[in-house]
Motif scaffolding. Structure first.
Motif, PDB file in Angstrom:
ATOM      1  N   HIS A  23       0.841  -1.195   0.000  1.00  0.00           N
ATOM      2  CA  HIS A  23       0.000   0.000   0.000  1.00  0.00           C
ATOM      3  C   HIS A  23       0.875   1.244   0.000  1.00  0.00           C
ATOM      4  CE1 HIS A  23      -3.993  -1.836   0.772  1.00  0.00           C
ATOM      5  NE2 HIS A  23      -3.246  -2.817   1.241  1.00  0.00           N
ATOM      6  N   CYS A  29      -3.845   5.551  -3.228  1.00  0.00           N
ATOM      7  CA  CYS A  29      -3.429   4.150  -3.187  1.00  0.00           C
ATOM      8  C   CYS A  29      -4.388   3.307  -4.041  1.00  0.00           C
ATOM      9  CB  CYS A  29      -3.442   3.685  -1.727  1.00  0.00           C
ATOM     10  SG  CYS A  29      -2.973   1.958  -1.524  1.00  0.00           S
ATOM     11  N   CYS A  31      -5.965   0.700  -3.471  1.00  0.00           N
ATOM     12  CA  CYS A  31      -7.106   0.084  -2.783  1.00  0.00           C
ATOM     13  C   CYS A  31      -8.278   1.048  -2.637  1.00  0.00           C
ATOM     14  CB  CYS A  31      -6.674  -0.441  -1.421  1.00  0.00           C
ATOM     15  SG  CYS A  31      -6.377   0.853  -0.205  1.00  0.00           S
ATOM     16  N   HIS A  52      -7.054   2.022   4.698  1.00  0.00           N
ATOM     17  CA  HIS A  52      -6.834   1.252   3.468  1.00  0.00           C
ATOM     18  C   HIS A  52      -7.609  -0.056   3.531  1.00  0.00           C
ATOM     19  CE1 HIS A  52      -3.373   3.671   1.867  1.00  0.00           C
ATOM     20  NE2 HIS A  52      -3.457   4.125   3.104  1.00  0.00           N
TER      21      HIS A  52
HETATM   22 ZN   LIG Z   1      -4.084   1.087   0.286  1.00  0.00          ZN
END
Ligand SMILES: [Zn+2]
Length: 72
Positions: A23, A29, A31, A52
């Motif tokens: 990450h 990021c 995600c 996250h």
């Molecule tokens: Zn992430």
């Protein structure tokens, strides 16, 4: 368990432990992290909390394990 990491003076990132992907401790990021404003007990803003999401599917498994039972 998630582990909090300090990325700066104001931003706190929570990333899943041992996830399949690395990450980036940034807002963009892969995600698609959720961002929340943090406040202290007095209600003053202390910075941002960036949560996250795991990309290995564990959250869907956790969801199944927490389904309420219909038995009485
Ligand atoms: Zn992430």
């Amino acid at each position: 368990m998630d582990e909090p990491r300090r990325a700066g003076d104001e931003d706190l990132h929570i990333t899943p432990c041992g996830d399949q992907v690395e990450h980036a401790l940034t807002d963009d990021c892969v995600c698609g992290p959720a961002k929340e404003m943090c406040t202290d007990a007095a209600g003053a803003t202390t910075g941002w909390l960036t949560v996250h999401h795991s990309l290995d599917g564990r959250e869907s498994i956790e969801h199944l394990n927490h389904e309420p039972t219909q038995e009485k």
